[in-house]
Motif scaffolding. Structure first.
Motif, PDB file in Angstrom:
ATOM      1  N   LEU A 298       0.851  -1.186   0.000  1.00 33.56           N
ATOM      2  CA  LEU A 298       0.000   0.000   0.000  1.00 33.56           C
ATOM      3  C   LEU A 298       0.889   1.238   0.000  1.00 33.56           C
ATOM      4  CD1 LEU A 298      -2.679  -0.930   2.698  1.00 33.56           C
ATOM      5  CD2 LEU A 298      -3.080  -0.752   0.233  1.00 33.56           C
ATOM      6  N   ALA A 299       0.368   2.314  -0.560  1.00 37.75           N
ATOM      7  CA  ALA A 299       1.089   3.584  -0.525  1.00 37.75           C
ATOM      8  C   ALA A 299       0.071   4.712  -0.505  1.00 37.75           C
ATOM      9  CB  ALA A 299       2.006   3.734  -1.738  1.00 37.75           C
ATOM     10  N   TRP A 300       0.439   5.772   0.176  1.00 36.27           N
ATOM     11  CA  TRP A 300      -0.364   6.994   0.152  1.00 36.27           C
ATOM     12  C   TRP A 300       0.541   8.138  -0.282  1.00 36.27           C
ATOM     13  CZ3 TRP A 300      -0.371  11.442   3.561  1.00 36.27           C
ATOM     14  CH2 TRP A 300      -1.390  12.363   3.247  1.00 36.27           C
ATOM     15  N   TYR A 301       0.125   8.800  -1.359  1.00 40.64           N
ATOM     16  CA  TYR A 301       0.894   9.899  -1.926  1.00 40.64           C
ATOM     17  C   TYR A 301       0.157  11.205  -1.640  1.00 40.64           C
ATOM     18  CZ  TYR A 301       2.942   5.986  -4.494  1.00 40.64           C
ATOM     19  OH  TYR A 301       3.551   4.791  -4.827  1.00 40.64           O
ATOM     20  N   GLY A 302       0.562  11.869  -0.543  1.00 41.44           N
ATOM     21  CA  GLY A 302      -0.018  13.159  -0.207  1.00 41.44           C
ATOM     22  C   GLY A 302       0.733  14.285  -0.883  1.00 41.44           C
ATOM     23  N   GLN A 303       0.277  15.483  -0.642  1.00 37.67           N
ATOM     24  CA  GLN A 303       0.922  16.645  -1.258  1.00 37.67           C
ATOM     25  C   GLN A 303       2.363  16.791  -0.792  1.00 37.67           C
ATOM     26  OE1 GLN A 303      -1.285  20.279  -0.894  1.00 37.67           O
ATOM     27  NE2 GLN A 303       0.321  21.544  -1.791  1.00 37.67           N
ATOM     28  N   ASP A 304       2.621  16.554   0.496  1.00 41.54           N
ATOM     29  CA  ASP A 304       3.973  16.685   1.034  1.00 41.54           C
ATOM     30  C   ASP A 304       4.479  15.417   1.706  1.00 41.54           C
ATOM     31  OD1 ASP A 304       4.256  19.504   0.410  1.00 41.54           O
ATOM     32  OD2 ASP A 304       2.790  19.850   2.009  1.00 41.54           O
ATOM     33  N   THR A 305       3.631  14.394   1.803  1.00 40.47           N
ATOM     34  CA  THR A 305       3.969  13.190   2.551  1.00 40.47           C
ATOM     35  C   THR A 305       3.693  11.951   1.720  1.00 40.47           C
ATOM     36  OG1 THR A 305       3.367  14.326   4.609  1.00 40.47           O
ATOM     37  CG2 THR A 305       3.596  11.929   4.694  1.00 40.47           C
ATOM     38  N   THR A 306       4.616  11.007   1.764  1.00 41.13           N
ATOM     39  CA  THR A 306       4.440   9.711   1.121  1.00 41.13           C
ATOM     40  C   THR A 306       4.634   8.623   2.163  1.00 41.13           C
ATOM     41  OG1 THR A 306       5.243  10.516  -1.022  1.00 41.13           O
ATOM     42  CG2 THR A 306       5.286   8.144  -0.661  1.00 41.13           C
ATOM     43  N   VAL A 307       3.697   7.687   2.213  1.00 39.08           N
ATOM     44  CA  VAL A 307       3.756   6.566   3.140  1.00 39.08           C
ATOM     45  C   VAL A 307       3.762   5.274   2.322  1.00 39.08           C
ATOM     46  CG1 VAL A 307       2.659   5.395   5.083  1.00 39.08           C
ATOM     47  CG2 VAL A 307       2.494   7.888   4.885  1.00 39.08           C
ATOM     48  N   GLN A 308       4.706   4.387   2.644  1.00 35.02           N
ATOM     49  CA  GLN A 308       4.818   3.113   1.947  1.00 35.02           C
ATOM     50  C   GLN A 308       4.734   1.974   2.950  1.00 35.02           C
ATOM     51  OE1 GLN A 308       5.230   2.854  -1.376  1.00 35.02           O
ATOM     52  NE2 GLN A 308       6.171   4.779  -2.067  1.00 35.02           N
ATOM     53  N   LEU A 309       4.015   0.899   2.582  1.00 34.00           N
ATOM     54  CA  LEU A 309       3.925  -0.295   3.408  1.00 34.00           C
ATOM     55  C   LEU A 309       3.941  -1.499   2.480  1.00 34.00           C
ATOM     56  CD1 LEU A 309       3.469  -1.655   6.187  1.00 34.00           C
ATOM     57  CD2 LEU A 309       1.004  -1.461   5.764  1.00 34.00           C
ATOM     58  N   ASN A 310       4.928  -2.381   2.635  1.00 35.13           N
ATOM     59  CA  ASN A 310       4.992  -3.554   1.772  1.00 35.13           C
ATOM     60  C   ASN A 310       5.305  -4.810   2.580  1.00 35.13           C
ATOM     61  OD1 ASN A 310       7.681  -1.984   1.665  1.00 35.13           O
ATOM     62  ND2 ASN A 310       8.332  -4.024   1.020  1.00 35.13           N
ATOM     63  N   TYR A 311       4.813  -5.928   2.073  1.00 39.35           N
ATOM     64  CA  TYR A 311       4.964  -7.215   2.743  1.00 39.35           C
ATOM     65  C   TYR A 311       5.278  -8.268   1.686  1.00 39.35           C
ATOM     66  CZ  TYR A 311       3.663 -11.585   5.089  1.00 39.35           C
ATOM     67  OH  TYR A 311       3.657 -12.859   5.594  1.00 39.35           O
ATOM     68  N   GLU A 312       6.153  -9.205   2.027  1.00 43.43           N
ATOM     69  CA  GLU A 312       6.458 -10.325   1.145  1.00 43.43           C
ATOM     70  C   GLU A 312       6.453 -11.611   1.956  1.00 43.43           C
ATOM     71  OE1 GLU A 312      10.134  -9.835  -0.953  1.00 43.43           O
ATOM     72  OE2 GLU A 312       9.714  -7.748  -1.498  1.00 43.43           O
ATOM     73  N   HIS A 313       5.777 -12.616   1.431  1.00 41.37           N
ATOM     74  CA  HIS A 313       5.815 -13.956   2.021  1.00 41.37           C
ATOM     75  C   HIS A 313       6.246 -14.929   0.939  1.00 41.37           C
ATOM     76  CE1 HIS A 313       4.844 -17.492   4.401  1.00 41.37           C
ATOM     77  NE2 HIS A 313       4.201 -17.968   3.340  1.00 41.37           N
ATOM     78  N   ARG A 314       7.255 -15.737   1.270  1.00 37.22           N
ATOM     79  CA  ARG A 314       7.850 -16.629   0.286  1.00 37.22           C
ATOM     80  C   ARG A 314       8.019 -18.014   0.884  1.00 37.22           C
ATOM     81  NH1 ARG A 314      13.486 -16.958  -0.026  1.00 37.22           N
ATOM     82  NH2 ARG A 314      14.323 -18.088  -1.821  1.00 37.22           N
ATOM     83  N   GLU A 315       7.664 -19.047   0.101  1.00 35.94           N
ATOM     84  CA  GLU A 315       7.886 -20.434   0.468  1.00 35.94           C
ATOM     85  C   GLU A 315       8.696 -21.087  -0.645  1.00 35.94           C
ATOM     86  OE1 GLU A 315       4.172 -22.318   1.298  1.00 35.94           O
ATOM     87  OE2 GLU A 315       3.552 -20.795   2.770  1.00 35.94           O
ATOM     88  N   PHE A 316       9.654 -21.921  -0.300  1.00 31.12           N
ATOM     89  CA  PHE A 316      10.567 -22.414  -1.317  1.00 31.12           C
ATOM     90  C   PHE A 316      11.085 -23.804  -0.975  1.00 31.12           C
ATOM     91  CE2 PHE A 316      12.937 -20.057   1.878  1.00 31.12           C
ATOM     92  CZ  PHE A 316      13.982 -20.913   2.192  1.00 31.12           C
ATOM     93  N   ILE A 317      11.469 -24.522  -2.023  1.00 31.77           N
ATOM     94  CA  ILE A 317      12.269 -25.734  -1.924  1.00 31.77           C
ATOM     95  C   ILE A 317      13.105 -25.798  -3.184  1.00 31.77           C
ATOM     96  CG2 ILE A 317      10.335 -27.112  -2.823  1.00 31.77           C
ATOM     97  CD1 ILE A 317      11.550 -29.524  -1.305  1.00 31.77           C
ATOM     98  N   TYR A 318      14.421 -25.979  -3.015  1.00 31.41           N
ATOM     99  CA  TYR A 318      15.284 -26.123  -4.172  1.00 31.41           C
ATOM    100  C   TYR A 318      16.463 -27.016  -3.833  1.00 31.41           C
ATOM    101  CZ  TYR A 318      16.569 -21.661  -1.894  1.00 31.41           C
ATOM    102  OH  TYR A 318      16.826 -20.666  -0.986  1.00 31.41           O
ATOM    103  N   PRO A 319      17.130 -27.526  -4.866  1.00 32.87           N
ATOM    104  CA  PRO A 319      18.223 -28.468  -4.623  1.00 32.87           C
ATOM    105  C   PRO A 319      19.360 -27.836  -3.833  1.00 32.87           C
ATOM    106  CG  PRO A 319      17.522 -28.555  -6.919  1.00 32.87           C
ATOM    107  CD  PRO A 319      16.845 -27.372  -6.309  1.00 32.87           C
ATOM    108  N   PHE A 320      19.901 -28.618  -2.911  1.00 36.22           N
ATOM    109  CA  PHE A 320      21.105 -28.229  -2.182  1.00 36.22           C
ATOM    110  C   PHE A 320      22.256 -28.933  -2.894  1.00 36.22           C
ATOM    111  CE2 PHE A 320      24.308 -28.197   1.084  1.00 36.22           C
ATOM    112  CZ  PHE A 320      24.068 -27.046   1.814  1.00 36.22           C
ATOM    113  N   ASP A 321      22.906 -28.225  -3.796  1.00 38.05           N
ATOM    114  CA  ASP A 321      23.843 -28.849  -4.733  1.00 38.05           C
ATOM    115  C   ASP A 321      25.228 -28.223  -4.593  1.00 38.05           C
ATOM    116  OD1 ASP A 321      25.117 -30.108  -6.793  1.00 38.05           O
ATOM    117  OD2 ASP A 321      24.003 -29.103  -8.393  1.00 38.05           O
ATOM    118  N   ARG A 322      26.204 -29.015  -4.118  1.00 34.41           N
ATOM    119  CA  ARG A 322      27.575 -28.551  -3.951  1.00 34.41           C
ATOM    120  C   ARG A 322      28.382 -28.614  -5.250  1.00 34.41           C
ATOM    121  NH1 ARG A 322      29.040 -25.621   0.632  1.00 34.41           N
ATOM    122  NH2 ARG A 322      28.069 -26.528   2.493  1.00 34.41           N
ATOM    123  N   GLY A 323      27.770 -29.069  -6.341  1.00 33.79           N
ATOM    124  CA  GLY A 323      28.440 -29.021  -7.638  1.00 33.79           C
ATOM    125  C   GLY A 323      29.303 -30.227  -7.898  1.00 33.79           C
ATOM    126  N   THR A 324      30.551 -29.983  -8.277  1.00 37.01           N
ATOM    127  CA  THR A 324      31.465 -31.044  -8.661  1.00 37.01           C
ATOM    128  C   THR A 324      32.781 -30.895  -7.904  1.00 37.01           C
ATOM    129  OG1 THR A 324      32.415 -32.192 -10.574  1.00 37.01           O
ATOM    130  CG2 THR A 324      32.468 -29.779 -10.617  1.00 37.01           C
TER     131      THR A 324
END
Length: 776
Positions: A298-324
């Motif tokens: 969310l954001a509010w853009y006033g004449q002299d004031t700006t307010v920002q609010l952001n949220y991120e939620h992430r779920e993951f699974i990926y290979p744990f790979d040490r290579g060669t």
């Protein structure tokens, strides 16, 4: 009786009439009289200045009501005409925002790069700063489709990869220094602890080069990486993207992205929602990557004031790979196909991360503004980490340890507030930034699994005979690293003339750190200190588009360890300190193409080293010293109306200059390439076709790098090429964008980093993707 013109009305006799509906009729009459008067003058008289006009009032008529009736009819006619041709209404906030976005689009397509105000803690132009800031713009990310921060930073000079913990962590070396979990990765100028920082909620990526402790506190001297969030916008629009990918005929995947934003009401409030999901096969012989992201803001853009609010939620699974692995005798990689993994199918990392940020920016007047921000980031994960402990390169016999991590938790709470603005001191302009910040960071690993397991022959492997380890090692568990810091900082840019400015600043920092491990817990670090860090610089503007700069900067990072070393690191152990001298030239030519050419000399002292004494006890020493010297060139922008580019070159000579361990003295720093370069070009066909076609491609080069600290083997240099094409058209009235990308066009086998000769990362194989985006 006479009629005289008046500024804001008409006088008839001694009575004043307000300008309004009757004024229109009377003014029409005056215009008619003036026209009749001018028709009786000669041409010469008409060209000269007219004298004041006095007009006798007409004689009274027997029906005086007729004049008012005529005036009323004239007013009604004027109202009907106004109704047919209404005056234009001012644009709404949404209309203005849409117009501004349309005006910026051409610049974005031309790779126009301007840093965010959060990176330098001010809105200063890069030409008016004494440190290098490199930007990977939004459109570059859209074109190249990087999958992580390493992919995005191939466009920046002097950057290489280091130990990514088998692909689970961002690990970026800048100017010879950097590691995973070193606190250098930011979101909107506030620190992250989550393993992977890049995702579809990121709009652009910026790198502040060199020591950045004045603005960011405890930090390695290579610089910081700031990922900038996509923000809510005040006009309604959105897009849906579906992408299919393939590493080979049997290794496929799919992505989906929803991005929608717009106003809420008409008072400056806006929202944005980003949803993303991916499921794809790993390019090697087993493994799968799955990830989900939701990011409302969310954001509010006033004449002299700006307010920002952001949220991120992430779920993951990926290979744990040490290579060669690399043969320590022949210095060559293990003679097996690049697709063959050395571990087991259960080697994975899985977890969740959450990020919430809030900020307020208030402008007091044209000169001064206040910024306040708060960020909280946390990540929990677990991993199965079957570890290679030895390989017989002749027989193929591979010994392994069935390790793992359970209940890992990282979090960081951070707040900052600063005021920035300008004032005059005599005839000299000052640009001031003053503020403070504080953070508390915890890295915790609850249960560490250490379990013996049977060997395998990697030349003829049989997978699936064992399962994940379950034996917890109490002495290795409860790994803890807690860091708190609180600071005040000030920086002033003093403009001595229109062309010459001096920069000075100082940070006072107080910090505490506790680290150790074991059940029961054993403290190995217990530090409480404070420090004053200065900054100095100068800027000389040759023109409004070219400036020279020079700077002196410092960094500080306390020494710490979770491992038992026979002695506790405390305040008697000096912290690592970095000092950098830098000079160069910046340019922003016709607001089309911008860049930086930088020369630097960076020295890091009190580097932590260990040595075994005569009694067989490992002792800690902080007498190590490392130096990095180099040249960097970064250019991005539009060459012509059709051609855009982003390119870089970096020369980095980084080596150990002092060490009690003579096997390290003079050695090059691990994973640091002497030469790096990249060049990507894009051609825009414009209106030559029914739709908008853009094609582009390029390559990156990374020179050979030491694979370990004693330089016993080197990772070979490599060149990797990428291409893409986008075509935007319309289906009925709906814009549709098709995009085709090929990463690693020639299917090059390359090795971006190493931990040691048994853990050498392998770069991704060729990946082909095709996406369709519907805009609404």
């Amino acid at each position: 009786m006479k009629v005289r013109a008046s500024v804001d009305g008409l006088r008839i006799g001694s009575h004043r009439h307000r300008a309004g509906g009757s004024r229109a009729g009377l003014l029409v009459g005056v215009v008619v009289l003036l026209t009749e008067f001018s028709s009786h003058t000669t041409s010469a008289q008409a060209q000269s200045a007219l004298p004041p006009v006095t007009v006798e009032a007409p004689a009274q008529r027997s029906r005086p009501a007729r004049a008012s009736e005529q005036s009323s009819r004239r007013m009604q006619a004027a109202r009907r005409q106004a109704a047919r041709n209404p005056a234009p209404t001012p644009p709404t906030l949404s209309e203005r925002a849409a117009a501004e976005a349309a005006a910026q689009q051409a610049a974005k397509l031309g790779y126009r790069a301007m840093p965010s105000a959060t990176t330098l803690r001010s809105g200063a132009s890069p030409l008016d700063t004494s440190q290098a800031v490199n930007v990977v713009p939004e459109q570059v990310l859209k074109d190249q489709l990087p999958r992580n921060i390493d992919d995005a930073l191939i466009n920046v000079s002097g950057v290489t990869q280091t130990n990514t913990l088998a692909g689970s962590q961002d690990a970026v070396i800048r100017r010879g220094f950097g590691d995973n979990r070193d606190g250098s990765i930011m979101r909107n100028g506030m620190p992250l602890v989550q393993g992977r920082s890049f995702n579809p909620a990121v709009e652009s990526v910026e790198v502040l080069k060199g020591p950045a402790s004045l603005l960011y506190g405890i930090m390695d001297p290579g610089g910081i990486i700031n990922t900038i969030s996509k923000r809510p916008e005040l006009y309604q629009h959105g897009s849906v993207t579906l992408l299919g990918s393939a590493f080979s005929a049997s290794k496929t995947g799919a992505d989906g992205l929803l991005d929608v934003t717009g106003p809420i009401g008409d008072q400056g409030l806006a929202y944005r929602f980003i949803g993303y999901g991916v499921s794809e096969d790993y390019w090697r012989n087993f493994g799968r990557h799955r990830e989900m992201l939701i990011a409302p803001s969310l954001a509010w853009y006033g004449q002299d004031t700006t307010v920002q609010l952001n949220y991120e939620h992430r779920e993951f699974i990926y290979p744990f790979d040490r290579g060669t692995a690399f043969n320590p005798v022949t210095k060559a990689p293990l003679a097996v196909p690049a697709t063959r993994r050395l571990d087991e199918p259960f080697n994975n990392t899985w977890g969740t991360s959450d990020l919430i940020q809030a900020s307020v920016e208030h402008r007091f007047n044209q000169d001064w503004k206040l910024y306040a921000g708060y960020s909280y980031n946390t990540e929990t994960f677990s991993a199965n980490q079957l570890r290679i402990t030895g390989i017989n390169f002749t027989t193929g016999n591979e010994t392994r340890s069935n390790d793992g991590t359970r209940g890992s938790l990282s979090n960081v709470s951070y707040g900052t507030s600063y005021i920035s603005g300008g004032f005059w001191l005599g005839n000299m302009r000052n640009e001031l930034v003053f503020g403070g910040d504080g953070q508390y960071r915890t890295i915790y690993r609850d249960s560490l699994i250490r379990q013996a397991t049977p060997a395998i022959n990697i030349y003829n492997p049989v997978y699936g005979l064992i399962g994940p380890g379950t034996t917890v090692s109490n002495s290795d568990s409860a790994q803890t690293d807690k860091l708190g810091q609180w600071s005040l900082f000030v920086q002033d840019t003093l403009h001595l003339t229109d062309r010459l400015a001096l920069v000075g600043g100082v940070r006072y920092m107080d910090y505490d750190q506790i680290a150790g491990r074991g059940k029961p817990f054993v403290t190995n670090t217990n530090v409480s200190q404070d420090k004053v860090l200065p900054l100095g610089g100068a800027i000389f503007k040759l023109t409004d588009q070219v400036s020279l700069y020079a700077s002196y900067t410092q960094s500080l990072k306390p020494n710490s360890t979770i491992a038992p070393i026979g002695v506790v690191i405390d305040s008697n152990v000096a912290p690592e300190e970095g000092v950098s001298y830098e000079t160069g030239v910046k340019f922003d030519l016709n607001k089309r193409i911008s860049g930086t050419l930088a020369f630097y000399d960076l020295d890091k002292k009190n580097v932590q080293t260990t040595k075994t004494n005569s009694a067989g006890i490992v002792e800690l020493h902080t007498v190590g010293r490392a130096r990095s010297r180099g040249v960097e060139l970064d250019v991005t922008g539009r060459l012509t109306d059709s051609w855009a580019l982003i390119g870089s070159y970096g020369y980095t000579d980084a080596r150990v200059t002092a060490s009690e361990d003579l096997t390290l003295l003079g050695k090059k720093l691990q994973n640091v390439a002497l030469n790096t370069a990249s060049l990507y070009l894009v051609y825009d066909f414009g209106t030559a076709l029914p739709g908008q076609l853009r094609v582009g491609g390029g390559a990156r080069y990374v020179g050979d790098r030491p694979g370990d600290s004693i330089n016993s083997f080197f990772l070979p240099s490599y060149v990797v090429a990428d291409v893409f094409a986008t075509y935007e058209t319309k289906y009925q009235s709906t814009p549709v964008i098709y995009q085709f990308n090929v990463k690693n066009l020639f299917d090059t086998v390359y090795y971006p980093s190493a931990v040691n000769n048994l853990n050498v990362a392998i770069g991704d194989a060729r990946r082909v993707s095709l996406s369709a985006t519907v805009k609404f």
